[in-house]
Design an enzyme around this catalytic site. Structure first.
Site, PDB file in Angstrom:
ATOM      1  N   GLU A 308       0.830  -1.213   0.000  1.00 31.11           N
ATOM      2  CA  GLU A 308       0.000   0.000   0.000  1.00 31.11           C
ATOM      3  C   GLU A 308       0.862   1.260   0.000  1.00 31.11           C
ATOM      4  O   GLU A 308       0.656   2.173   0.789  1.00 31.11           O
ATOM      5  CB  GLU A 308      -0.944  -0.011   1.210  1.00 31.11           C
ATOM      6  N   ASP A 382      -8.253  -8.939   4.354  1.00 41.85           N
ATOM      7  CA  ASP A 382      -7.960  -7.803   5.231  1.00 41.85           C
ATOM      8  C   ASP A 382      -8.979  -7.646   6.357  1.00 41.85           C
ATOM      9  O   ASP A 382      -9.834  -6.766   6.287  1.00 41.85           O
ATOM     10  CB  ASP A 382      -7.926  -6.524   4.390  1.00 41.85           C
ATOM     11  N   GLU A 410     -12.301  -1.972  12.480  1.00 43.28           N
ATOM     12  CA  GLU A 410     -12.328  -1.229  11.218  1.00 43.28           C
ATOM     13  C   GLU A 410     -13.502  -1.623  10.322  1.00 43.28           C
ATOM     14  O   GLU A 410     -14.132  -0.773   9.722  1.00 43.28           O
ATOM     15  CB  GLU A 410     -11.000  -1.461  10.480  1.00 43.28           C
TER      16      GLU A 410
HETATM   17  C1  BDP Z   1      -6.054  -1.944   6.250  1.00 43.89           C
HETATM   18  C2  BDP Z   1      -6.311  -0.563   6.745  1.00 43.89           C
HETATM   19  C3  BDP Z   1      -5.139   0.349   6.565  1.00 43.89           C
HETATM   20  C4  BDP Z   1      -3.883  -0.307   7.121  1.00 43.89           C
HETATM   21  C5  BDP Z   1      -3.693  -1.637   6.457  1.00 43.89           C
HETATM   22  C6  BDP Z   1      -2.526  -2.416   7.034  1.00 43.89           C
HETATM   23  O1  BDP Z   1      -7.413  -0.039   6.041  1.00 43.89           O
HETATM   24  O2  BDP Z   1      -5.436   1.558   7.220  1.00 43.89           O
HETATM   25  O3  BDP Z   1      -2.773   0.498   6.911  1.00 43.89           O
HETATM   26  O4  BDP Z   1      -4.823  -2.435   6.667  1.00 43.89           O
HETATM   27  O5  BDP Z   1      -2.792  -3.353   7.763  1.00 43.89           O
HETATM   28  O6  BDP Z   1      -7.014  -2.766   6.839  1.00 43.89           O
HETATM   29  O7  BDP Z   1      -1.382  -2.119   6.747  1.00 43.89           O
END
Ligand code: BDP
Length: 716
Positions: A308, A382, A410
């Site tokens: 990401e 996720d 989340e």
């Molecule tokens: C996702 C979240 C994000 C996190 C990412 C992670 O939306 O904010 O940075 O995981 O785990 O669930 O790195």
């Protein structure tokens, strides 16, 4: 004597008064006076004087906790000595107490981890003594909290023969906290770390945070966000982290930091962060040396790399192993570890996102240094309300894998919805991977039973913030609690943890325990039903992830909803069978065949693994469409059932906490209907089938829901 009588009278009066308002700050460490006055009196006699042997900051912490807890619960002054002098409660180690040493417990204690402990009724000379013993002061602290828990939950204290040793060596909270005090996916206010005032100002909350964690056996905390800021590795911030480490040390908690892979460029003045570059290696060694000078028991680094947008070894055509090993080499002389995250996926790779971590990491098995663990999320996408277990568990026998659960909600209603997460955790931990025959559960991969991992660990993404009750929603506390309890003992059931937590947090009264356990135990399934039933996933609103968003499209595909549900007139679901993305191939047999077969696949995962026509017949005899509608409606309706359960405890709970939860449940009911209506109307465009009779029609049309945009949802 007179004083005692007066105290007694006071306690009787107190117990007769209506329940006093509470704001939730005390968590599960409320230490209310024991309700049974006779037990209270006899325990006050027994534990009014205590021996806690040894001399350390941890021993002081034990004494302070006893002073507070026994003082409150037994409504008496507590006298604590550091030698045994015929007291009925003795806490210590064989090294600090000749009496404990003389009891011949060495073998028993040596079979436990250093922080394991025993609680036993023993006889010393002619005295009956309740003994809490460990090989370490921290173990004695854990044992002390265990005894207090027994008292808080009204358990018998005779004939105790408790032997406890943790199932994972490292039990860690991950704070996704930024240096500006915002919290990524944090819904309980700002970060509790006040970086501006550190290291000169120490909030009392830091100590209470440490107490709460130690009470459930958590022994590590990663202070900073995985989306890391290199600044935290500079001297100025290391001093601040060191101040926190000093507060936490007596409670057995080590501090960890997130390491930004490009730090050599950002704070080191180098032109590269290539992990094989000598200067880069030197940079990391220097950073480690600096840290250990100030934090001698520093735990290590947590790293999100090549994920990401975060920098990583791929920028230099190096592997994750090469990246992790450079950091590991720097920490190794000091005893630190690297927790390298497996949460990697790229939209440039034309492969189902669910497959990518496995593809990337399995070939690297055995290539990581000994002090590296791979931190894997519980499912392959996720933290969704429900995912099958991550197929990496069991697939890397030569590399210690650790679990990353999310405690912060989340995808499960933030701090607004009541969702008890232990059923999610245990569903995952108890999944049988079959890799070494029946009973090869995910839990046994993690605790080292299956592959003999030299280090074992488990992490949970924290839900803690500056809100007075720490977690925003009172019931968020139960998720912090449950994570800690399972990190200590992965064989506990979600139900027993719920009961413990309720007894300590709310009441020992059956009229509270029964309805609240029921409500908690169903809450996760209810949340799945009104959001993502039958294996649907990743259909939430974009960016803040709070409400529904099955219509989300138009960005990189693996961040949209349509990528995951694939709804069309032909049907719905992600085909991950051998004819689709073949994600099933990453699971060992017989799971591979079970998941691959539309008839055998558990219906809770059906649309995770299969794309099916709307008229597909479900086990209930309903069509897939009708089943989906049924789940959405029963999910939303069940929130009303939760409200009824909660309303029934009103007479037994203080008004402040009762109303807090009551209001949130009403919000949850409305949100559940919002999810239901949005999803049912959205999918109906494709199924072209009616909402069956008996279900009320959504009050608005699809366009209305698509246009409903929430502003400034917390949690960045
Ligand atoms: C996702 C979240 C994000 C996190 C990412 C992670 O939306 O904010 O940075 O995981 O785990 O669930 O790195």
């Amino acid at each position: 004597m007179k004083r005692f009588k007066l105290l007694f009278l006071f306690v009787v009066i107190i117990s007769a008064l209506p329940v006093v308002a509470e704001d939730g700050y005390d968590l599960w460490l409320r230490y209310k006076p024991l309700e049974d006055v006779r037990t209270q009196r006899s325990l006050a006699k027994q534990f009014g004087t205590v021996a806690v042997t040894g001399q350390s900051e941890t021993v002081n912490a034990i004494k302070q906790e006893l002073q507070l807890a026994l003082g409150e619960m037994l409504a008496t002054d507590i006298i604590i000595d550091n030698i045994w002098n015929s007291q009925s409660l003795l806490i210590g180690t064989p090294a600090s107490s000749t009496q404990i040493e003389s009891l011949g417990l060495a073998e028993k204690l040596n079979n436990l981890a250093a922080d394991g402990y025993i609680i036993q009724n023993v006889r010393i000379g002619r005295k009956d003594v309740l003994l809490i013993a460990s090989n370490s002061d921290v173990g004695a602290l854990y044992g002390t909290f265990h005894l207090l828990r027994l008292m808080q939950t009204n358990q018998e204290l005779s004939d105790l023969d408790i032997v406890e040793t943790p199932k994972h060596m490292q039990r860690i909270l991950n704070h996704w906290d930024n240096l500006d005090r915002t919290v990524e996916r944090g819904y309980a206010g700002f970060s509790i770390w006040d970086w501006h005032k550190l290291p000169r100002y120490i909030y009392p909350q830091y100590i209470d945070y440490a107490r709460a964690n130690a009470s459930i056996g958590i022994n590590g905390t990663v202070l900073t966000n995985v989306n890391a800021n290199a600044l935290v590795l500079t001297d100025e911030y290391i001093d601040k982290a060191a101040a926190l480490a000093d507060v936490f040390r007596p409670y057995g908690i080590k501090v960890y930091l997130t390491a930004r892979f490009s730090a050599p460029i950002e704070i080191g003045g180098l032109e590269t962060a290539d992990p094989l570059n000598e200067e880069v290696k030197e940079f990391w060694k220097q950073i480690a040396n600096n840290i250990y000078k100030k934090i001698p028991d520093f735990g290590g680094f947590l790293v999100k790399a090549d994920s990401e947008g975060q920098p990583g070894p791929h920028n230099y055509k190096r592997t994750h192993a090469e990246g992790a090993n450079t950091l590991a080499e720097a920490l190794e002389p000091h005893g630190g570890i690297v927790m390298w995250r497996a949460f990697v996926y790229s939209h440039e790779v034309p492969v189902d996102r669910a497959l990518q971590a496995y593809n990337e990491f399995v070939p690297l098995d055995g290539k990581f240094n000994d002090n590296v663990l791979i931190q894997v999320k519980n499912g392959p996408i996720d933290f969704q309300p429900r995912e099958p277990y991550h197929p990496l568990f069991g697939a890397m026998p030569k590399t210690p894998l650790m679990m990353e659960f999310q405690i912060t909600q989340e995808y499960l209603g933030h701090a607004t919805h009541l969702t008890y997460l232990a059923p999610l955790y245990t569903e995952n931990l108890n999944t049988d991977t079959h890799i070494q025959g029946e009973g090869s559960t995910v839990a046994k991969v993690l605790d080292g039973t299956l592959h003999n991992y030299p280090i074992t660990a488990i992490a949970g993404v924290a839900n803690i913030g500056t809100d007075r009750n720490w977690t925003g929603h009172l019931f968020g506390q139960s998720n912090w609690y449950a994570f800690g309890r399972l990190a200590w003992d992965n064989s506990l059931s979600a139900e027993e943890i719920a009961e413990e937590w309720i007894r300590m947090t709310l009441s020992n009264d059956k009229s509270v325990i029964e309805p609240v356990v029921e409500m908690m135990m169903e809450s996760r399934e209810i949340g799945v039903n009104y959001r993502t039933p039958i294996g649907l996933h990743h259909i939430m609103a974009e960016s803040h992830h709070y409400g529904p968003g099955p219509w989300v499209t138009g960005r990189r595909p693996d961040w949209t909803s349509v990528y995951y549900h694939n709804a069309s007139e032909n049907g719905v679901g992600f085909d991950r069978t051998v004819n689709g993305s073949n994600a099933v191939s990453q699971y060992p047999e017989p799971l591979r065949s079970i998941y691959n077969s539309v008839d055998d696949c558990p219906e809770k995962f059906l649309l995770w693994f299969h794309h099916l026509p709307w008229d597909y017949e479900m086990k209930s005899g309903r069509t897939l469409w009708n089943e989906m509608v049924y789940k959405y409606y029963t999910g939303a309706d069940s929130v009303t059932w939760m409200q009824e359960k909660w309303n029934s405890v009103e007479p037994f709970i203080d008004d402040q906490r009762f109303k807090h939860v009551k209001q949130l449940l009403e919000m949850q009911r409305q949100d559940a209907i919002w999810w239901r209506n949005s999803c049912v109307l959205y999918f109906q465009q494709f199924s072209k089938m009616p909402i069956p009779d008996g279900f009320e029609k959504p009050e608005n049309n699809l366009e209305y829901y698509e246009n409903k945009q929430l502003k400034f949802v917390p949690g960045i």
